[in-house]
Design a protein around this motif. Sequence first.
Motif, PDB file in Angstrom:
ATOM      1  N   HIS A   1     -11.244  -2.760   4.327  1.00  0.00           N
ATOM      2  CA  HIS A   1     -11.955  -1.471   4.405  1.00  0.00           C
ATOM      3  C   HIS A   1     -11.251  -0.483   3.486  1.00  0.00           C
ATOM      4  O   HIS A   1     -10.016  -0.392   3.488  1.00  0.00           O
ATOM      5  N   ILE A   2     -12.001   0.223   2.666  1.00  0.00           N
ATOM      6  CA  ILE A   2     -11.432   1.153   1.682  1.00  0.00           C
ATOM      7  C   ILE A   2     -11.959   2.556   1.928  1.00  0.00           C
ATOM      8  O   ILE A   2     -13.162   2.756   2.133  1.00  0.00           O
TER       9      ILE A   2
ATOM     10  N   SER B   1      -2.336   1.989  -0.839  1.00  0.00           N
ATOM     11  CA  SER B   1      -3.254   2.319  -1.926  1.00  0.00           C
ATOM     12  C   SER B   1      -3.305   1.151  -2.901  1.00  0.00           C
ATOM     13  O   SER B   1      -2.429   0.269  -2.887  1.00  0.00           O
ATOM     14  N   VAL B   2      -4.330   1.156  -3.745  1.00  0.00           N
ATOM     15  CA  VAL B   2      -4.431   0.102  -4.756  1.00  0.00           C
ATOM     16  C   VAL B   2      -3.218   0.146  -5.682  1.00  0.00           C
ATOM     17  O   VAL B   2      -2.686  -0.883  -6.096  1.00  0.00           O
ATOM     18  N   GLY B   3      -2.739   1.363  -5.978  1.00  0.00           N
ATOM     19  CA  GLY B   3      -1.541   1.500  -6.810  1.00  0.00           C
ATOM     20  C   GLY B   3      -0.313   0.905  -6.146  1.00  0.00           C
ATOM     21  O   GLY B   3       0.503   0.242  -6.800  1.00  0.00           O
ATOM     22  N   ASP B   4      -0.169   1.125  -4.826  1.00  0.00           N
ATOM     23  CA  ASP B   4       0.958   0.534  -4.087  1.00  0.00           C
ATOM     24  C   ASP B   4       0.914  -0.987  -4.172  1.00  0.00           C
ATOM     25  O   ASP B   4       1.943  -1.640  -4.375  1.00  0.00           O
ATOM     26  N   LEU B   5      -0.272  -1.549  -3.988  1.00  0.00           N
ATOM     27  CA  LEU B   5      -0.414  -3.000  -4.041  1.00  0.00           C
ATOM     28  C   LEU B   5      -0.087  -3.536  -5.427  1.00  0.00           C
ATOM     29  O   LEU B   5       0.543  -4.587  -5.570  1.00  0.00           O
ATOM     30  N   SER B   6      -0.495  -2.804  -6.446  1.00  0.00           N
ATOM     31  CA  SER B   6      -0.210  -3.219  -7.829  1.00  0.00           C
ATOM     32  C   SER B   6       1.296  -3.305  -8.060  1.00  0.00           C
ATOM     33  O   SER B   6       1.799  -4.280  -8.630  1.00  0.00           O
TER      34      SER B   6
ATOM     35  N   ILE C   1      -7.468   3.934  -0.541  1.00  0.00           N
ATOM     36  CA  ILE C   1      -6.580   3.449   0.516  1.00  0.00           C
ATOM     37  C   ILE C   1      -7.202   2.218   1.154  1.00  0.00           C
ATOM     38  O   ILE C   1      -8.352   2.252   1.598  1.00  0.00           O
ATOM     39  N   CYS C   2      -6.435   1.133   1.219  1.00  0.00           N
ATOM     40  CA  CYS C   2      -6.942  -0.157   1.713  1.00  0.00           C
ATOM     41  C   CYS C   2      -6.400  -0.437   3.119  1.00  0.00           C
ATOM     42  O   CYS C   2      -5.236  -0.159   3.420  1.00  0.00           O
TER      43      CYS C   2
ATOM     44  N   GLU D   1       0.163  -8.235   2.369  1.00  0.00           N
ATOM     45  CA  GLU D   1       0.775  -6.910   2.198  1.00  0.00           C
ATOM     46  C   GLU D   1       0.167  -5.897   3.160  1.00  0.00           C
ATOM     47  O   GLU D   1       0.860  -5.037   3.702  1.00  0.00           O
ATOM     48  N   LEU D   2      -1.133  -6.008   3.402  1.00  0.00           N
ATOM     49  CA  LEU D   2      -1.819  -5.047   4.264  1.00  0.00           C
ATOM     50  C   LEU D   2      -1.503  -5.265   5.739  1.00  0.00           C
ATOM     51  O   LEU D   2      -1.909  -4.451   6.580  1.00  0.00           O
ATOM     52  N   ALA D   3      -0.774  -6.336   6.057  1.00  0.00           N
ATOM     53  CA  ALA D   3      -0.355  -6.536   7.442  1.00  0.00           C
ATOM     54  C   ALA D   3       0.606  -5.435   7.886  1.00  0.00           C
ATOM     55  O   ALA D   3       0.714  -5.126   9.074  1.00  0.00           O
ATOM     56  N   GLU D   4       1.315  -4.817   6.918  1.00  0.00           N
ATOM     57  CA  GLU D   4       2.288  -3.779   7.237  1.00  0.00           C
ATOM     58  C   GLU D   4       1.640  -2.411   7.446  1.00  0.00           C
ATOM     59  O   GLU D   4       2.307  -1.471   7.872  1.00  0.00           O
TER      60      GLU D   4
END
Length: 321
Positions: A81-82, A52-57, A94-95, A45-48
């Motif tokens: 990195h956060i 945020s942790v909420g977005d990932l959830s 933010i991740c 997901e973080l490739a895009e």
Amino acid sequence: MELKTKRLTDPTHVSPTLVLKSDDRRDLNTIKALASEPRVRILSELAEGLHSVGDLSRSLGLPLSTVSQHVKKLESCGLVHIEEKPGERGLQRICQRVYDRIVIDMPTHSEPSHEHPIWEFSWPVGAYSDASVTPTCGLTSEIGLIGLTDDPSSFYEPNHPSAQLIWFKSGYLEYRIPNRLPHSVRPRNLWLTMEICSEAPMYHPDWPSDITLWINDVELGSWTSPADFGDQRGLLNPSWWEDRNTQHGLLKGWRVTERGSFIDGIRLSDVTCDDLQLMKNRFISVRIGVKDDARHVGGINLFGQKFGNYEQDIVLRVEYI
């Protein structure tokens, strides 16, 4: 843990790669952290971009607490990195993904034991002393082609030492390297490593080739390369190198001992280190090629430190007593 490129926080950096060694205890913790489907999905997901942790959830359909635990583990291993930034409902975590590629180096039987003194020499793939090749063939440096494609005379261009990738169907390249072994010693073990594969038009996943190695004109034996690899882009290839071309090889290790010759621990022949007579001349001859009468005349690609997946030239090590 070996970092091959700059960290993502460096704005000049492109496509970072993390190299993990399977025999390093610290790296094993990172490898274990990756043995989790949710964590791999988070990294995907973080490739895009930043999330945020909420977005990932929400995107993964997992509870916020579960995602937070996985992100914390990835952060502790240096994979994420956060940063905390103000949001509508307080601080947001933010991740950011740190690495685009992760490579795991496995130990091989070809590594020196270091029980006795070891002399090591490394030289570029383009620094050959003699060549006799047949098309398809060619050479390229980090910045572009050398001479003409499929023209064996290009192998005698004055700038051939700058080659970082060399390919040909049959024939050989010979390297003569200076013999810097101390006088009056007895070589006991020899290791030779290089990144190689078969040579097909463009590339081919099923293209066997019998690649032979000689040292001081003594044939060690042949290894059958299974393919000309183009399935995934080589980690080190320059941006101008087209995806339709060969991309990478396999890092192969030959070893000559007092008991015989091996490749990656598999016996090739009865040739021993004494048979090579390494102390006879002021140079050591290394010849790599494909015989015209081989069962599989499938060519060879030879990669330097600026092409393929392994940042190394041809490396020779000799253990002596």
